[in-house]
Design a protein around this motif. Structure first.
Motif, PDB file in Angstrom:
ATOM      1  N   LEU A 434       0.820  -1.215   0.000  1.00  0.00           N
ATOM      2  CA  LEU A 434       0.000   0.000   0.000  1.00  0.00           C
ATOM      3  C   LEU A 434       0.850   1.259   0.000  1.00  0.00           C
ATOM      4  CD1 LEU A 434      -2.743  -1.109   2.552  1.00  0.00           C
ATOM      5  CD2 LEU A 434      -2.767  -1.248   0.044  1.00  0.00           C
ATOM      6  N   THR A 435       1.988   1.235   0.651  1.00  0.00           N
ATOM      7  CA  THR A 435       2.872   2.412   0.678  1.00  0.00           C
ATOM      8  C   THR A 435       4.298   2.055   0.292  1.00  0.00           C
ATOM      9  OG1 THR A 435       3.212   2.063   3.058  1.00  0.00           O
ATOM     10  CG2 THR A 435       1.503   3.648   2.392  1.00  0.00           C
ATOM     11  N   GLY A 436       4.887   1.072   0.953  1.00  0.00           N
ATOM     12  CA  GLY A 436       6.264   0.681   0.646  1.00  0.00           C
ATOM     13  C   GLY A 436       6.299  -0.602  -0.147  1.00  0.00           C
ATOM     14  N   TRP A 437       7.128  -1.556   0.299  1.00  0.00           N
ATOM     15  CA  TRP A 437       7.246  -2.844  -0.369  1.00  0.00           C
ATOM     16  C   TRP A 437       6.283  -3.845   0.284  1.00  0.00           C
ATOM     17  CZ3 TRP A 437       9.968  -3.354  -4.747  1.00  0.00           C
ATOM     18  CH2 TRP A 437      10.872  -2.338  -5.062  1.00  0.00           C
ATOM     19  N   HIS A 499       3.125   3.609  -6.860  1.00  0.00           N
ATOM     20  CA  HIS A 499       4.320   4.136  -6.200  1.00  0.00           C
ATOM     21  C   HIS A 499       5.543   3.269  -6.476  1.00  0.00           C
ATOM     22  CE1 HIS A 499       2.998   1.186  -3.115  1.00  0.00           C
ATOM     23  NE2 HIS A 499       4.280   1.136  -2.764  1.00  0.00           N
ATOM     24  N   GLN A 593       5.041   9.507  -9.628  1.00  0.00           N
ATOM     25  CA  GLN A 593       3.997   8.727  -8.957  1.00  0.00           C
ATOM     26  C   GLN A 593       2.642   9.419  -9.067  1.00  0.00           C
ATOM     27  OE1 GLN A 593       4.786   7.599  -4.875  1.00  0.00           O
ATOM     28  NE2 GLN A 593       2.601   7.361  -4.404  1.00  0.00           N
ATOM     29  N   ASP A 594       2.613  10.735  -8.837  1.00  0.00           N
ATOM     30  CA  ASP A 594       1.348  11.468  -8.922  1.00  0.00           C
ATOM     31  C   ASP A 594       0.776  11.396 -10.336  1.00  0.00           C
ATOM     32  OD1 ASP A 594       1.630  12.127  -6.273  1.00  0.00           O
ATOM     33  OD2 ASP A 594       2.430  14.133  -6.668  1.00  0.00           O
ATOM     34  N   GLU A 597      -0.625   7.879 -10.949  1.00  0.00           N
ATOM     35  CA  GLU A 597      -1.872   7.647 -10.220  1.00  0.00           C
ATOM     36  C   GLU A 597      -3.048   8.345 -10.885  1.00  0.00           C
ATOM     37  OE1 GLU A 597      -0.912   8.873  -6.271  1.00  0.00           O
ATOM     38  OE2 GLU A 597      -0.195   6.876  -5.679  1.00  0.00           O
TER      39      GLU A 597
END
Length: 684
Positions: A434-437, A499, A593-594, A597
């Motif tokens: 969800l955020t990292g790995w 991301h 990333q933005d 997305e």
């Protein structure tokens, strides 16, 4: 070998003091000269100077005209060219004779020595060795008297081996008025003739067209053709109303190879456009039997024979495939067969089937390979994709006729295995990051023949790059264990959230001793399309519709900094369908990333340059040039980028990053769209 280098012209407009000034003579001469020297029409080479290709004056002498004709003949002889001669003005025939005399400034009807004998001029021109043919246009009174005696030609130094076409404005006992023939001819040549083919000739069709425009004069023609050693008819102009390629059985690749061979064999020989079946048959006979001179290189003659024989076989093959595969033949099928057979994207010509067949026959086989190996491989690819026993039998019979059954059968076996291998894919999803790995990855083995893809989940050990690499290595080992020998896993799809897509090159993940992309073709996907959330089914349906509507040569919608900075305006464009197929970022944004997305829910294919790539124009050109090989060409491009050769190259295809969702991927995602999400059961 171009037509402009092999056609010369002389247009003469002479005023005669004794006969009165012709007010429309100069205009007619200049208009005809303009048409005949137009590269798209008459394609004759214009000349300037004392004896230029346009000679219009009220003071011309017989020597002036004779010298101009001799100079034009000399130029045609040196270039092995066709000569077009137009004589406009006054003419007369002596009493009790029909010989036409062309009149100049000092001519009188009472003296044949004061004028020029037209028939004699034309006979001398056509009898000159090296002149490939003469077309004469005579717009004078009594013009039919200018037709030369065939006996004079057959008794000349060339023993009659010559070609001559003459168009005349009037009968031998008739006047001609207002330069009607010249103006009508210029108009016909500019407008073309419907149904006349690619070229216009001084033939019955042209004369009928002229007669329909000219009243009060008997337009006539004369033709003499006794030169069997020519590859092209004696055409007057290209027909602008001809359907492009009408009647042709040779594509650009075949024509290029044939022109090269012919020009090396006989520099003065030209090929008609388009090349019909009869043209190839005639050239083959000429090359096999015609011994015109001692200067023709027999090695290049053999090459001409080989190319013509190949093109005839290609024409037969195209005809066979159009008939045998009539129910299934399509552009998509041909392109898929091209990829399966290993032909490069440049093999696709404007006429797709002919271009592929000719490229395979003329360009794809190696020097030490059987002559028909590559065409047999392409035809075998079509048989493999069709999958019908009847089609396979007919195409095997085609191979038998060429002595290429072994090559055909070998290709069928190899391509069947290659196709099955292409359908076998390993999907690795990092959707849990969800955020990292991620802490774990999901894997599916697709194309094993089982009703549903085989699924397994693997722990990463550590939620970082190294842990993810170890998990992918475990996935590969699991997949290999499930594959029967000798199947090999080549295709790996890595699905990841935005991301990770913005900062990670999955093919560079270390799995075991090597990078993932060394032995596997990695295609990057967005894991969001696998999300069972509400609305994703609609998102994927929109992508399916967009992909099916894409043309073969897709125009990438490139986005610059100003568009990305205007997020509200970009969102409005996305919602209204502006960017619904292929989006390319012409730079590497700081906030990649933005950007991803925002774009990923709309565009099924997104491209951007690797960080540090600056040549935006070169990147666009590379994508356009290699489009039809994408995404399959990217894994090889990435491998080349790792090699030592990349150190000295600039921007290359390996600098292109991509997230690619084709129809096959969207079909894989379909079960996720229909999944029902249920909350965990409560303990009683």
């Amino acid at each position: 070998m171009t037509d402009e280098q092999h056609r010369h012209v002389l247009v003469v407009g002479a005023q005669c003091t004794a006969m009165g000034r012709l007010s429309r003579l100069e205009k007619a001469a200049r208009e005809l000269h303009s048409v005949l020297t137009d590269p798209a029409l008459g394609a004759c080479v214009p000349r300037t100077g004392e004896h230029g290709s346009l000679l219009v004056s009220a003071t011309l002498t017989t020597d002036d005209v004779r010298n101009a004709v001799h100079e034009a003949v000399r130029c045609a002889r040196e270039d092995n060219a066709v000569l077009v001669v137009a004589l406009l003005g006054h003419g007369f025939t002596p009493p009790q004779q029909t010989d036409l005399y062309y009149m100049v400034a000092g001519s009188t009807t009472g003296s044949t020595m004061s004028a020029l004998n037209v028939g004699q001029l034309l006979t001398e021109a056509v009898d000159e060795p090296g002149v490939e043919g003469v077309i004469a246009l005579v717009d004078t009174c009594h013009a039919a008297g200018g037709m030369p005696d065939a006996g004079r030609i057959t008794g000349g130094v060339r023993a009659g081996r010559a070609r001559l076409s003459v168009v005349t404005a009037s009968a031998a006992d008739q006047t001609a008025r207002g330069m009607r023939l010249t103006f009508a001819l210029a108009k016909v040549l500019r407008n073309g003739i419907a149904g006349a083919g690619a070229s216009l000739y001084a033939d019955g069709l042209l004369v009928r067209s002229l007669r329909s425009r000219i009243k009060g004069q008997a337009v006539g023609r004369f033709e003499y053709d006794n030169d069997p050693f020519v590859a092209e008819g004696l055409w007057l102009a290209r027909n602008v109303r001809s359907a492009a390629g009408a009647g042709g059985v040779v594509g650009p690749v075949g024509r290029q190879d044939l022109e090269e061979a012919v020009s090396m064999w006989r520099a003065g020989m030209r090929l008609p456009a388009p090349l019909a079946r009869g043209d190839l048959d005639g050239l083959l006979t000429f090359a096999r039997e015609g011994q015109v001179d001692d200067q023709a290189d027999p090695r290049w003659r053999d090459r001409v024979v080989q190319v013509v024989e190949t093109l005839l076989t290609c024409a037969d093959t195209v005809s066979l495939l159009n008939t045998t595969l009539a129910d299934v033949l399509s552009s998509d099928l041909l392109r898929e067969a091209r990829q399966l057979a290993g032909l490069p994207p440049e093999a696709e010509g404007a006429e797709l089937l002919r271009g592929l067949v000719e490229f395979a026959a003329l360009r794809a086989s190696g020097l030490d390979e059987p002559r028909w190996k590559a065409p047999a491989r392409f035809v075998a690819a079509l048989a493999e994709l069709c999958g019908e026993a009847g089609v396979d039998a007919e195409l095997r019979q085609w191979a038998s006729g060429l002595g290429a059954v072994t090559e055909f059968n070998d290709a069928r076996t190899e391509l069947a295995r290659k196709r099955q291998q292409g359908e076998l894919r390993l999907v690795v999803s990092l959707a849990g990051a969800l955020t990292g790995w991620p802490e774990e990855v999901d894997a599916w083995l697709v194309g094993t023949g089982e009703p549903l893809p085989v699924h397994e989940r693997f722990r990463c050990g550590s939620a970082d790059l190294m842990g993810t690499g170890r998990a992918i290595g475990a996935v590969l080992a699991w997949a290999r264990e499930r594959l029967p020998s000798p199947e090999q896993l080549v295709n790996v799809d890595i699905a990841a959230p935005a991301h990770l897509l913005a900062c990670w090159q999955p093919e560079e993940a270390r799995v075991g001793r090597r990078l993932l992309g060394v032995n596997h073709d990695v295609v990057v996907r967005w894991s969001g399309r696998m999300d069972p959330a509400e609305g994703n089914g609609e998102m994927n349906d929109a992508a399916r519709k967009a992909l099916r509507g894409m043309a073969a040569a897709v125009a990438v919608e490139w986005i610059g900094v100003s568009v990305l900075d205007d997020r509200q305006g970009l969102e409005q464009s996305l919602m209204t369908g502006r960017y619904d197929t292929v989006v390319g970022l012409d730079h590497h944004p700081d906030s990649l990333q933005d950007a991803l997305e925002q774009l990923l829910p709309y565009a099924p294919i997104i491209l951007w340059p690797r960080s540090g790539t600056r040549a935006a124009d070169a990147l666009r050109a590379l994508v356009q040039q290699n489009w039809r090989s994408l995404p399959d060409g990217l894994p090889a491009a990435y491998r080349r980028r790792w090699s030592a050769e990349h150190e000295d190259c600039g921007t290359c295809l390996g600098d292109v990053r991509a997230v690619w969702h084709d129809e096959a991927w969207l079909e894989f995602c379909r079960p996720f769209e229909q999944r029902v999400v249920v909350g965990p059961e409560e303990d009683c």
